[in-house]
Design a protein around this motif. Structure first.
Motif, PDB file in Angstrom:
ATOM      1  N   THR B 220      44.921  43.566  31.898  1.00  0.00           N
ATOM      2  CA  THR B 220      45.104  42.965  33.228  1.00  0.00           C
ATOM      3  C   THR B 220      44.994  44.054  34.295  1.00  0.00           C
ATOM      4  N   VAL B 221      44.705  43.611  35.499  1.00  0.00           N
ATOM      5  CA  VAL B 221      44.559  44.549  36.615  1.00  0.00           C
ATOM      6  C   VAL B 221      45.886  45.271  36.876  1.00  0.00           C
ATOM      7  N   MET B 226      49.465  50.160  36.602  1.00  0.00           N
ATOM      8  CA  MET B 226      50.673  50.872  36.132  1.00  0.00           C
ATOM      9  C   MET B 226      50.292  52.118  35.332  1.00  0.00           C
ATOM     10  N   LEU B 227      49.308  51.957  34.439  1.00  0.00           N
ATOM     11  CA  LEU B 227      48.912  53.100  33.614  1.00  0.00           C
ATOM     12  C   LEU B 227      48.250  54.177  34.480  1.00  0.00           C
ATOM     13  N   VAL B 253      48.143  45.955  43.980  1.00  0.00           N
ATOM     14  CA  VAL B 253      47.890  44.713  43.254  1.00  0.00           C
ATOM     15  C   VAL B 253      48.777  43.610  43.821  1.00  0.00           C
ATOM     16  N   ARG B 254      50.039  43.931  43.988  1.00  0.00           N
ATOM     17  CA  ARG B 254      51.021  42.936  44.419  1.00  0.00           C
ATOM     18  C   ARG B 254      50.684  42.409  45.817  1.00  0.00           C
ATOM     19  N   GLU B 478      41.365  38.404  40.211  1.00  0.00           N
ATOM     20  CA  GLU B 478      41.894  38.043  38.891  1.00  0.00           C
ATOM     21  C   GLU B 478      42.796  36.804  38.995  1.00  0.00           C
ATOM     22  N   GLY B 479      43.633  36.796  40.014  1.00  0.00           N
ATOM     23  CA  GLY B 479      44.529  35.658  40.204  1.00  0.00           C
ATOM     24  C   GLY B 479      43.738  34.372  40.431  1.00  0.00           C
ATOM     25  N   ALA B 480      42.719  34.444  41.282  1.00  0.00           N
ATOM     26  CA  ALA B 480      41.921  33.260  41.596  1.00  0.00           C
ATOM     27  C   ALA B 480      41.162  32.774  40.364  1.00  0.00           C
ATOM     28  N   LEU B 481      40.624  33.724  39.580  1.00  0.00           N
ATOM     29  CA  LEU B 481      39.886  33.353  38.364  1.00  0.00           C
ATOM     30  C   LEU B 481      40.810  32.699  37.349  1.00  0.00           C
TER      31      LEU B 481
END
Lengths: 501, 495
Positions: B220-221, B226-227, B253-254, B478-481
């Motif tokens: 995930t994005v 985070m990494l 991202v948030r 990503e959220g929209a997809l």
């Protein structure tokens, strides 16, 4: 092998062109691209880390102290300091190079286009100043040290096995390359020697390297070519790793003689590297440049360009210490001595020693007298440099002081020097241990004097007739009786008093 | 509850925070998963079971003391075999490093350790990161979890496949010409190539020093962000690392928002040569971004057409020098009959230790740098590199980010291009410009190509030091997809 000709003979037909490449190990605490120590003589492969071992994944980081030292050297050699330059990789396979490439500088050196004025001693005792152009001063890393075991050649080919010590790998080196030095004729070998000596002195003054040639911290490659006067330069040879001042002079001399012989016989000079042999002063062919490798230089992508802040360079320029040439001029004026006397000191390598002796309290005349006289003779007899005699400037100052006080005469002083050089202790300890103090106690002297008067009636009669020079015989007898420790001036006074009674 | 190995790193962090799972449980679950599926996938070259469990136990113990823990403490990670790790076999996919146990840790490894992240093992890769399919690994290819007859991309196919096969929630990759992004694209995962210098290269066995960049791989994005934050930052051991604070990628991202953002479509990175299904999913994603409020503009970067040629001169040149040290003298393989000179031992070792692709590039690079050819090849390539950088500068003067398909095709069948180096090189045509310029880029899944049912990747490119923009855009998209699909794409994976 072509017949060798003498240098003088060679110079009647050919003009030499020389060029010198000097590598100096910088005296930084840590290596060029990592934090490993640079101290000499450690157990093999104990002063190493992933970076100087070139382990996969490791990366170099430039040592700022090495950059600073190189800039200071460039400034001392009157060079332009690049505002922006890069390191480059020099690629070739050899087991003393952990990465199989050396991080060096190629077409963008840190310092360019300088010069060094070199005082070259002449056979008549005088000197001549020759300006040697400096092409470039650049930084690079040293390689490891290979030791070849077995085989006859002492080289990697034919050895049973070879050991490699990477303690030296990554030690910062500077390479100082001269422009071609022309027009020096028969002085060429002496110019080469004087140039390397002057470089050494500058580096010591700057404190950037301790320049121990015997430990390989200064290594010299000498390029030599010959051509008839007025003709284009001839093909050059490069004699590698000439590692003492004397060897530099000998190697250049040998190449002039050898090349002249080849040219005389109608041959041509092969462009090649040559090895110098300390034992007989000859050179022999090494790798031919025709089979030389293509180093495939390209900018080192692991390092950022070096872009010294101009303000920093200015600060380094203004804080350079007094350099040897300037110091010598100043000392000559302070001491009020002639060019000839100063040249003698320089040629004897005695300037710093005399200066230190004066600093320790001696009169400059006395300091020069001892270093250039008794001590130079002793050094020559033993085949060592003055500084290696084991007699310090402080020792000389103390002995001069004892002479000045009348505690020693020159003859006794020589014995004290001998004792100090032999490691018997300080001048005062030697005087005490050997009982070398002048006898000026009248009671002791009068006893010896009365004996001498009684034994030399003829002389006494002559003195009474006014032939004062006859006193020498009686004084001599007293000196003999006191094994040279009598104060001759006092003996004379006492003698004249006695006879005048 | 979702199966442990199918959880995202974000979920694992949450479960550990709630006390529902321990790091040891999570790590064991992944080690078990490796045991059960890696025989087929071959994502790993070496599994460090003991080391991983030791770190997991350490993370759990730290958590039990109530100490403040790094965000990813206890979350396992897979490490591309290009990173030196003390005492753990590090082969870089090559026979020539067979048996080498590094005596030191790469800076990335040190950072993972200080984040208390168990390192599951070393993942497979094309030998010395030269390749786009992982078929050039000396230890056999990795298979794509979506279709095990297909390649998982390369060179970081092992890391990408480990994520897609749920053998690790996070992985470290390195990207010299697309080796993080292209494997991410063909495995339906997320991969980020940070701005050059954003993550230390110390301990990354160099392919091409001026192009190599380590980065995060995830499903995930947000996990990637985070990494990325855990491994980024200035390293005094790497002169080329960026000396600046690390942005808060997770916040990017948030708080992601594309409204009012100008997004440039690079004309040269689509059209002819791009698979229909790739083009289709890409276009749909662009429309989605427009619908979310982004302004889409077309931009031309004419010099990108020369990027591949320049890249295949610069990379081999640097590689020919970087790989010189593998000479059998100090570590790894040595081939000798015991009675030869040093040059023969070096030559025989290199002949036996390097694969064909590595030899091909060493020869190319040696030639390009050689006296008399330098200006025509290496020198000219550097000029093209400057032109590519200028194209980016001009495009970014007008756009916040640029986008393109990550690669022209979906995963191709194993064996299809292995004997056709030029066809293999062309797979990286869209990812290479970023490496030449040094800026940042991300690949994320935007659907499955209708014709083969395989994942399609979209590449987002941001200016130097603006990596956070990648996460803003990718997070929103990503959220929209996922809203459209009803679930993450990765859940479609068959394996």
């Amino acid at each position: 092998m072509t017949a060798m000709v003498t240098v003088d003979d060679a110079l009647t037909r050919y003009e030499p062109v020389i060029g010198l490449e000097v590598h100096v190990e910088l005296g930084t605490v840590s290596k060029m691209f990592c934090g490993c120590p640079t101290t000499f003589g450690g157990e093999p492969n104990t002063q190493v880390c992933p970076v100087c071992l070139g382990l996969p994944g490791s990366l170099p980081v430039v040592n700022r102290a090495a950059i600073e030292s190189t800039i200071r050297m460039g400034l001392a050699l009157n060079c332009d300091i690049a505002e922006w330059c890069r390191f480059a990789r020099k690629n070739y396979f050899y087991p003393d190079m952990p990465k199989d490439y050396q991080i060096s500088q190629y077409d963008e050196p840190l310092c360019t286009d300088g010069y060094l004025d070199v005082t070259v001693p002449l056979a008549d005792g005088g000197s001549e100043v020759v300006r040697v152009g400096i092409e470039r001063v650049h930084m690079e890393e040293d390689t490891g040290k290979l030791t070849h075991t077995g085989g006859a050649t002492g080289r990697i080919h034919g050895a049973d096995y070879s050991l490699v010590d990477y303690n030296r790998a990554g030690i910062p080196l500077v390479e100082i390359v001269t422009k071609p030095v022309t027009g020096t004729g028969g002085l060429a070998p002496a110019v080469a020697r004087a140039y390397v000596a002057a470089l050494r002195d500058i580096m010591r003054s700057l404190g950037v390297s301790d320049v121990r040639m015997e430990e390989g911290s200064l290594r010299c490659d000498a390029n030599v070519s010959l051509a008839p006067p007025g003709q284009p330069w001839g093909t050059r040879t490069e004699t590698k790793n000439v590692n003492s001042l004397r060897s530099v002079e000998r190697a250049v001399t040998f190449e002039i003689r050898r090349q002249a012989g080849v040219l005389d016989a109608g041959g041509h000079i092969v462009q090649e590297t040559r090895h110098f042999h300390e034992d007989d002063g000859t050179t022999t062919p090494g790798r031919s440049k025709e089979e030389a490798e293509d180093y495939r230089y390209f900018p080192e992508p692991d390092l950022l360009p070096v872009a010294p802040d101009p303000a920093w360079v200015d600060e380094l320029r203004t804080t350079l210490p007094e350099l040897p040439a300037a110091r010598r001029a100043r000392l000559q004026e302070q001491w009020g001595i002639s060019d000839f006397d100063m040249d003698s000191l320089i040629n004897a390598g005695a300037v710093e020693l005399v200066e230190a002796t004066v600093a320790a309290g001696a009169d400059q005349g006395a300091a020069r007298k001892w270093w250039m006289g008794e001590l130079s003779r002793a050094a020559k007899d033993r085949g060592v440099e003055l500084a290696e005699l084991g007699v310090t400037p402080a020792d000389v100052a103390r002995i001069a002081d004892l002479v000045g006080q009348g505690t020693l005469n020159d003859k006794l002083a020589r014995l004290v020097f001998e004792g100090v050089a032999a490691g018997e202790g300080s001048p005062d300890e030697v005087v005490a241990a050997r009982g070398l103090e002048l006898v000026s106690d009248d009671t002791a002297l009068l006893a010896a004097l009365d004996d001498a008067i009684a034994a030399n009636e003829d002389a006494v009669a002559k003195i009474r007739d006014g032939k004062v020079q006859a006193a020498g015989a009686i004084i001599g007898a007293v000196m003999k009786a006191t094994r040279g420790q009598a104060d001759a001036a006092r003996v004379r006074e006492l003698l004249l008093e006695r006879l005048g009674e | 509850m979702t199966e442990i190995v199918r959880m995202s790193a974000t979920q694992l962090v949450e479960e550990m925070a709630q006390g529902n799972l321990s790091s040891v449980e999570i790590t064991e679950a992944h080690l078990d998963r490796i045991d059960s599926v890696d025989g087929e996938i071959h994502a790993y070259l070496h599994v460090d079971r003991d080391g991983a469990l030791a770190t997991a136990a350490e993370a759990d113990a730290a958590r039990n003391t109530g100490a403040d823990l790094p965000p990813l403490a206890g979350v396992p990670v897979a490490l591309k075999d290009v990173m030196a790790m003390r005492g753990v076999p590090t082969t870089v996919g090559s026979r020539i490093l067979d048996g080498w146990l590094p005596p030191y840790d790469a800076t990335v490894v040190t950072q993972l350790r200080s984040n208390l992240m168990p390192i599951l093992g070393k993942t497979n890769m094309d030998e010395f990161a030269m390749g786009s399919s992982t078929e050039y690994s000396a230890y056999g290819p990795t298979r794509n979890p979506w279709d095990t007859t297909r390649i998982p991309g390369g060179s970081g196919g092992g890391s990408a496949a480990a994520l897609a096969a749920f053998e690790a929630p996070l992985a470290i990759g390195t990207d010299t010409g697309g080796s993080i992004r292209q494997p991410a694209a063909v495995t339906g995962t997320v991969g980020v190539k940070p701005t050059y210098g954003g993550v230390s290269r110390y301990g990354l066995v160099a392919l091409a020093s001026s192009l190599d960049q380590a980065g995060p791989c995830a499903r995930t994005v947000r996990d990637a962000a985070m990494l990325h934050r855990a491994i980024a930052g200035y390293d005094p051991m790497d002169s080329t690392s960026i000396d600046a604070p690390v942005p808060d990628f997770v916040a990017a991202v948030r708080e992601g928002d594309v409204r009012g953002m100008r997004i440039g479509l690079v004309t040269e990175l689509s059209g002819d040569g791009y698979q229909a299904g790739v083009q289709q999913r890409f276009t749909e994603a662009v429309e989605l971004l427009a619908g979310l409020g982004a302004e889409i503009v077309e931009v031309s970067c004419p010099n990108f057409t020369h990027a591949l040629g320049a890249y295949y001169l610069i990379l081999p040149s640097e590689a020919s020098s970087n790989l010189a040290k593998f000479d059998g003298m100090r570590y790894g393989l040595r081939v000798s009959d015991g009675d030869e000179g040093v040059e023969q031992v070096m030559a025989r070792t290199r002949a036996a230790g390097f694969g064909d692709e590595v030899k091909r590039r060493i020869m190319l690079g040696t030639y390009a740098l050689s006296s008399g050819y330098y200006d025509a090849y290496y020198g000219q390539a550097q000029k093209v590199r400057t032109l590519v950088q200028r194209d980016f500068d001009a495009a970014f003067a007008d756009c916040h980010v640029l986008i393109s398909p990550t690669c022209p095709t979906t995963a191709f069948p194993l064996g299809e291009k292995v004997d056709d180096p030029l066809a293999m090189y062309l797979n990286d045509i869209a990812t290479i410009p970023v490496n030449l310029a040094g800026n940042a880029a991300l690949s994320m899944p935007v659907g499955l190509a209708p014709e083969d049912g395989l994942p399609v990747g979209l590449q987002i490119m941001a200016p130097h030091h603006q990596d956070a923009r990648l996460y803003s855009v990718a997070g929103v998209l990503e959220g929209a997809l996922e809203d459209r699909w009803g679930r993450p794409l990765i859940e479609e994976v068959g394996a």
